[in-house]
Structures are given as structure tokens and as C-alpha cells.
Write an enzyme that holds these catalytic residues in place. Structure first.
Site, mmCIF file in Angstrom:
data_model
loop_
_atom_site.group_PDB
_atom_site.id
_atom_site.type_symbol
_atom_site.label_atom_id
_atom_site.label_comp_id
_atom_site.label_asym_id
_atom_site.label_seq_id
_atom_site.Cartn_x
_atom_site.Cartn_y
_atom_site.Cartn_z
ATOM 1 N N GLU A 322 0.770 -0.905 -0.209
ATOM 2 C CA GLU A 322 0.453 -0.086 -0.181
ATOM 3 C C GLU A 322 0.678 1.397 -0.139
ATOM 4 O O GLU A 322 0.417 2.356 -0.634
ATOM 5 C CB GLU A 322 -0.945 -0.116 1.385
ATOM 6 C CG GLU A 322 -2.412 1.109 1.120
ATOM 7 C CD GLU A 322 -3.202 0.403 2.330
ATOM 8 O OE1 GLU A 322 -4.566 0.413 2.185
ATOM 9 O OE2 GLU A 322 -3.034 0.725 2.760
ATOM 10 N N HIS A 351 7.449 -27.202 1.966
ATOM 11 C CA HIS A 351 6.541 -28.204 1.878
ATOM 12 C C HIS A 351 5.861 -28.109 0.912
ATOM 13 O O HIS A 351 5.120 -28.798 0.658
ATOM 14 C CB HIS A 351 6.936 -29.243 2.310
ATOM 15 C CG HIS A 351 7.615 -30.008 3.779
ATOM 16 N ND1 HIS A 351 8.381 -31.038 3.302
ATOM 17 C CD2 HIS A 351 8.637 -29.500 4.609
ATOM 18 C CE1 HIS A 351 9.131 -30.630 4.351
ATOM 19 N NE2 HIS A 351 9.461 -30.146 4.987
ATOM 20 N N LYS A 455 -13.856 1.012 -3.484
ATOM 21 C CA LYS A 455 -15.254 0.901 -3.065
ATOM 22 C C LYS A 455 -16.064 1.636 -3.769
ATOM 23 O O LYS A 455 -16.990 1.401 -3.201
ATOM 24 C CB LYS A 455 -14.242 2.126 -1.513
ATOM 25 C CG LYS A 455 -13.374 1.565 -0.548
ATOM 26 C CD LYS A 455 -13.077 2.690 0.233
ATOM 27 C CE LYS A 455 -11.717 2.352 1.347
ATOM 28 N NZ LYS A 455 -11.582 3.001 2.050
HETATM 29 O O1 LIG Z 1 -8.580 2.408 10.467
HETATM 30 P P1 LIG Z 1 -9.644 2.851 8.809
HETATM 31 O O2 LIG Z 1 -9.921 4.642 8.247
HETATM 32 O O3 LIG Z 1 -11.132 1.738 8.791
HETATM 33 O O4 LIG Z 1 -9.021 1.738 7.490
HETATM 34 C C1 LIG Z 1 -8.885 0.412 6.975
HETATM 35 C C2 LIG Z 1 -8.109 0.294 6.248
HETATM 36 O O5 LIG Z 1 -8.740 0.753 4.613
HETATM 37 C C3 LIG Z 1 -8.187 1.646 3.384
HETATM 38 O O6 LIG Z 1 -9.418 0.723 2.567
HETATM 39 C C4 LIG Z 1 -7.174 2.056 3.758
HETATM 40 O O7 LIG Z 1 -6.487 1.476 2.305
HETATM 41 C C5 LIG Z 1 -5.856 1.119 4.846
HETATM 42 O O8 LIG Z 1 -4.981 1.776 4.664
HETATM 43 C C6 LIG Z 1 -6.428 1.210 6.121
HETATM 44 O O9 LIG Z 1 -5.152 0.498 6.664
#
Ligand SMILES: O=P(O)(O)OC[C@H]1O[C@H](O)[C@H](O)[C@@H](O)[C@@H]1O
Length: 528
Positions: A322, A351, A455
Site C-alpha cells: 500500500e 514442503h 470502494k
Molecule cells: O482504519 P480505517 O479508517 O477503517 O481504514 C482501514 C483501512 O482501509 C483503507 O481502505 C485503507 O486502504 C487502509 O490503509 C486502511 O488501513
């Protein structure tokens, strides 16, 4: 290179940190002195960039943020006294809270002690806590931890079933930096329902770890949850293990968080030294750059020869991929950077897939993590003079050698034992290495613009699902998938609509599919 020359090279490049008892061996990465010389100016810049970052520069320009995870383990480094105070206070608050939970000073409404934790979070809000729990939790921790790190209903059920009889003494950590990520929100809502199902008041069990002012924080505040711990704007999710994100679950499990912070601080001090050969994180960055031509041409296979470090590769997968997997460099040029990371543990993997590593496509380098201490106490001899630990150690050496003979490079990180200090140090070592590598290749390691695309697409699918169901509700006759798509004004989304319908059908959501399931266009769809 013959054995004598290799032994020389080993000693020439061996890094040793006395305080931590940690060794880094990059001798089996085949760069030469001329290459190191050539890279020197880039390292001068990387050291300068890092110094600026630690002083509070906006090192994440796209998000206009400071990058302050180093301050978490050395609060005096923070650029403002208020930040220093905030860090110190939070650590104290965490220790105090964990202490009260352990001694029963804070206890569940209907039981003398909390027994379990459900930790809900994803990505950076799960991988660090999961790795550290696996590496460091005592065999019989004061509270047993269970992770919900997805929106998989069956995965949620599994955890809820396991703790069903102890729900009345189970703490719930809801961890989300942004406080708006859908997966942990879903997990939280389902867990909340489970508490309601047993007539338990969820708010008396729930703890929020999130940025002050986030949606989650507002909810926790207005519902008066058991506790809230802050996650700071200037700490990225994947570097948040030493913030409340990692420290709260660790402290509750009886893990020595002070030692973890100290180990990280010691490593931070060592990786601040602006001298390539005396800086283990710089040596890692140099090795990655050399082996992959500064373009990530080789994957990083992480092989800890120790069961408790099993999740290190998963943890590093997010940290490295990331951070380094970026389309554009800092000047906006398309570069498609990154280093792929995978791994499990040795000797188990010998293995499984080490066959390919030795003989197959040479598109990787290995990072061995070696632990000198076999176990607490002495080991029985399984053959004259030989223990199980001797085998583990022999397998590591043997694999390293066999790979090198076949032109497969490797790094070896050696720690004396797995404990809070060394785990803190390992995390810190890689935090810094990705920072240096990002500087060498000119990218921003601290944002993740690519994550948004998936997303957004998911949100579009959920919207489409609502429209599709509306179409079906307004129909009496069965329709084909194409007809539904046309009526939903989404003829270009027919495949997505078919998949939505198949999912609803399988889960008894009132959608009936008639016809040949193997021929989607033959299907007639209606509501039950
Ligand atoms: O801690 P949050 O704001 O819920 O985010 C949780 C995760 O989701 C995202 O999609 C990011 O790509 C991550 O870097 C992050 O750790």
C-alpha cells in the site's frame, strides 16, 4: 564467488545492533560497490527527506498531512508540545485502562471480569493487532482476542458463536481511523445486534479507537460507550501499530507495550543514522532497489522460521504494497511502482512452494527472519546431539544456500528471540525501510489513492441492487435479466445485475430464478 570471498562479503556487509541483538545480512543480495556508490546521492536525499518528515514536514502532500508514526515511540520528537502531551497521555490512559480491566476495577455489568475481546477493524486497523497477538500474546492471556476483519457474514458468525456463552464478559473494540469504513461498521452493527439478542447493553462493552470527530467517535460519544481512545490524523493506518490501534488490544492481552515502544524507538534511532552501511533500514532499501532495478521487478518473499511470526508477511504485505504500489511519482509521471510481498513461514513452506523458488521463475528475493532462541528452556535430543530447533535452523541455512547457488538472492534478519522489544524493532525497521525506498524511487509512501476505486465501484453495485429490487417490486410478470437491466436504466450493467440477482436468490432474499442456471440470458426472474 567462492566460499572465502562470500565469507568476506558476509562480514563486510553484516549489520549488528548491539542493544537489540539484531543482525541484518544483505551479503546474498548481489549488488557491487560501484552500484552502492552510484546510489549514494539518492541516499543523501532520502536521509534528508526523512529528517524533514520527522520534524513535521507535510510528507504526505496529497492529503496535506504530517507523517508522525515515529513520534509515537519517542514523543519528544513531535513538532509541537501539545502533540507530545497527547501521545504521552494516550499511552498512560491505555495502560491505566488495561490495568483496571485486568484487576476488575472496570468490569462488565453482570460479571466480575472481562474474559474476551472482539476486535473489529480492517487493513491497518487489524493487521498490526493480529500480527502482534500471534507473536506476543501469552499462552493464557488475561483476555482472549477474536478478530472480525471483514464483512463476511460467515466469518462474523464464527466469532459470535465462539464467544456466545461469554458475550456478557466480552469487550468489543471498534477500530477505524476514519470511522467510516463499511466493513468494520457492518461488523459493529452485527455484533451490537448479538448483544441486544442477549439483552446486553452494547454500549457498556464497546470501545472506540478512531480519530476524534469521526462518525464512529460521534456515535461512541453520544451513546456513552465504555471508552474512547484517539487515533491521530498524522498516523497512517498501516503504520499505526504503536498508536492506540495496536496498543489497546496488546495491553489488554497482557503484552508489554512499553517494551514494544522501546524496541521501536531503539530501532528508529538506529535507522536515523545517515550512513548507509550503519543503517539497517537503508541497507534494506538498497537491497530492494538493487534486486528490482528500482522498479520492483522482484517480489519479496518473507519467510520467518518461527511459528509466532507467521503473520509478519501479511502485515508487511499491506505496509509495503500500500505504501509503494503507486501509479505516479511525486512529479506526476506514470511509474507504476511497487514491490509484491507474500510469504508464510519456514520450514513449512519448504514442503509447499519452495520448489518453485529454487527451480522455477526467478522473479523474487527472499527475506528470512531467523530467531536464535529455539524455545524457553532446554530441548530434548531427537537424535544424538540434534534437536527440533537444530532442524529448523538447518533448514533455514540450507534453503538460503540452495537458493543462492541458483542465483536467487536473499536477506536474513536475525533476532535473538521473539519478544515485545524485538517485535517493536521489526515493525520500526520496515516502517523506515519503506520510507527510504519511497524516497529512492520518488513516490509518496503515505497515501493510497488506488484503494478508492474499488470502494466506489462497490457503492455503485449496492445502489444498483436497490434499483433492481424496486424494478422487481413493480412487476407482476417474470422478467429476463436484460429486461430488468433496461427497466433499471442500466442496460450496460447487465452482467452486474445478473450477479446481484444470483446472490439474492442464493441467500433467500425473495428473488426467484427460473430456467437454465448455466445460461443467464434464459432466466426468468421474479419476486417470491
Ligand atoms: O482504519 P480505517 O479508517 O477503517 O481504514 C482501514 C483501512 O482501509 C483503507 O481502505 C485503507 O486502504 C487502509 O490503509 C486502511 O488501513
Amino acid at each position: 564467488m567462492d566460499a572465502t570471498a562470500l565469507w568476506q562479503r558476509y562480514q563486510q556487509w553484516l549489520y549488528f545492533h548491539e542493544g537489540l541483538g539484531l543482525y541484518l545480512d544483505v551479503s546474498r543480495m548481489r549488488f557491487d560497490d560501484a552500484f552502492v556508490e552510484k546510489l549514494q546521492p539518492k541516499f543523501e536525499k532520502a536521509f534528508a527527506d526523512m529528517a524533514e518528515l520527522e520534524k513535521g514536514a507535510i510528507a504526505n502532500p496529497d492529503e496535506n498531512r504530517m507523517v508522525g508514526h515515529y513520534w509515537l515511540r519517542n514523543p519528544d520528537l513531535a513538532p509541537y508540545p501539545e502533540l507530545t502531551q497527547e501521545i504521552v497521555d494516550t499511552i498512560e490512559q491505555i495502560k491505566d485502562f488495561a490495568d483496571k480491566i485486568h484487576t476488575g476495577g472496570i468490569h462488565p455489568p453482570k460479571a466480575p471480569r472481562f474474559t474476551d475481546i472482539i476486535s473489529i477493524g480492517i487493513g491497518g486497523s487489524a493487521l498490526g493487532p493480529e500480527f502482534v497477538a500471534e507473536a506476543l500474546a501469552p499462552d493464557f492471556p488475561p483476555l482472549a482476542i477474536h478478530f472480525i476483519d471483514n464483512t463476511d457474514p460467515a466469518g462474523i458468525d464464527r466469532i459470535l458463536t465462539q464467544v456466545r456463552n461469554r458475550l456478557a464478559s466480552t469487550l468489543v473494540l471498534v477500530i477505524s481511523k476514519s470511522g467510516g469504513t463499511p466493513e468494520p461498521r457492518n461488523g459493529m452493527l452485527e455484533v451490537k445486534k448479538a448483544y441486544a439478542g442477549q439483552n446486553l447493553d452494547f454500549t457498556q462493552y464497546a470501545i472506540a479507537i478512531t480519530m476524534p470527530g469521526s462518525k464512529l467517535d460521534e456515535q461512541a460519544k453520544s451513546e456513552n460507550w465504555l471508552a474512547r481512545f484517539p487515533m491521530f490524523d498524522w498516523v497512517g493506518g498501516r503504520t499505526s501499530e504503536m498508536s492506540a490501534v495496536g496498543l489497546v488490544p496488546a495491553a489488554l492481552q497482557g503484552i508489554d507495550i512499553q517494551a514494544m515502544l522501546e524496541g521501536a524507538k531503539e530501532m528508529d534511532d538506529a535507522t536515523r543514522v545517515p550512513d548507509l552501511k550503519k543503517n539497517p533500514a537503508a541497507l534494506l532499501a538498497l537491497s530492494w532497489y538493487a534486486v528490482g532495478n528500482g522498479r520492483g521487478e522482484k517480489d519479496m518473499v518473507v519467510l520467518p522460521y518461527k511459528d509466532s511470526l507467521l503473520l509478519f508477511s501479511r502485515y508487511l504485505q499491506q505496509l509495503v504494497m500500500e505504501s509503494l504500489g503507486k501509479e505516479k511519482d511525486l512529479e506526476g509521471n506514470v511509474v507504476h511502482q511497487g514491490i509484491a510481498v507474500y510469504g508464510n513461514k519456514g520450514s513449512t513452506d519448504q514442503h509447499a512452494y519452495v520448489q518453485q523458488l529454487r527451480d522455477g521463475v526467478p522473479n523474487f528475493f527472499v527475506t528470512f527472519i531467523e530467531v536464535l532462541e529455539d524455545r524457553k528452556g532446554s530441548s530434548p535430543e531427537l537424535e544424538p546431539g540434534i534437536t527440533a530447533g537444530d532442524y529448523l535452523s538447518g533448514f533455514l541455512q540450507g534453503t538460503r544456500q540452495a537458493l543462492y547457488e541458483n542465483q536467487r538472492d536473499s536477506i536474513t534478519v536475525t533476532i535473538p528471540q521473539v519478544n515485545s522489544r524485538t517485535v517493536g524493532a521489526l515493525i520500526a525497521l520496515y516502517d523506515r525501510a519503506i520510507g527510504y525506498y519511497a524516497s529512492l524511487v520518488g513516490i509518496n509512501a503515505y497515501h493510497q489513492p488506488g484503494v478508492e476505486a474499488g470502494k466506489k465501484a462497490a457503492a455503485t453495485i449496492l445502489e444498483l441492487q436497490k434499483r433492481v429490487v424496486e424494478v422487481l417490486q413493480n412487476e407482476t410478470a417474470a422478467l429476463s435479466v436484460e429486461e430488468i437491466a433496461a427497466k433499471a436504466g442500466a442496460s450496460d450493467q447487465v452482467e452486474a445485475i445478473y450477479k446481484i440477482l444470483r446472490h439474492l436468490h442464493t441467500n433467500q432474499r425473495g428473488v426467484v430464478l427460473e430456467g437454465n442456471l448455466g445460461q443467464p440470458s434464459s432466466l426468468k426472474v421474479s419476486l417470491a
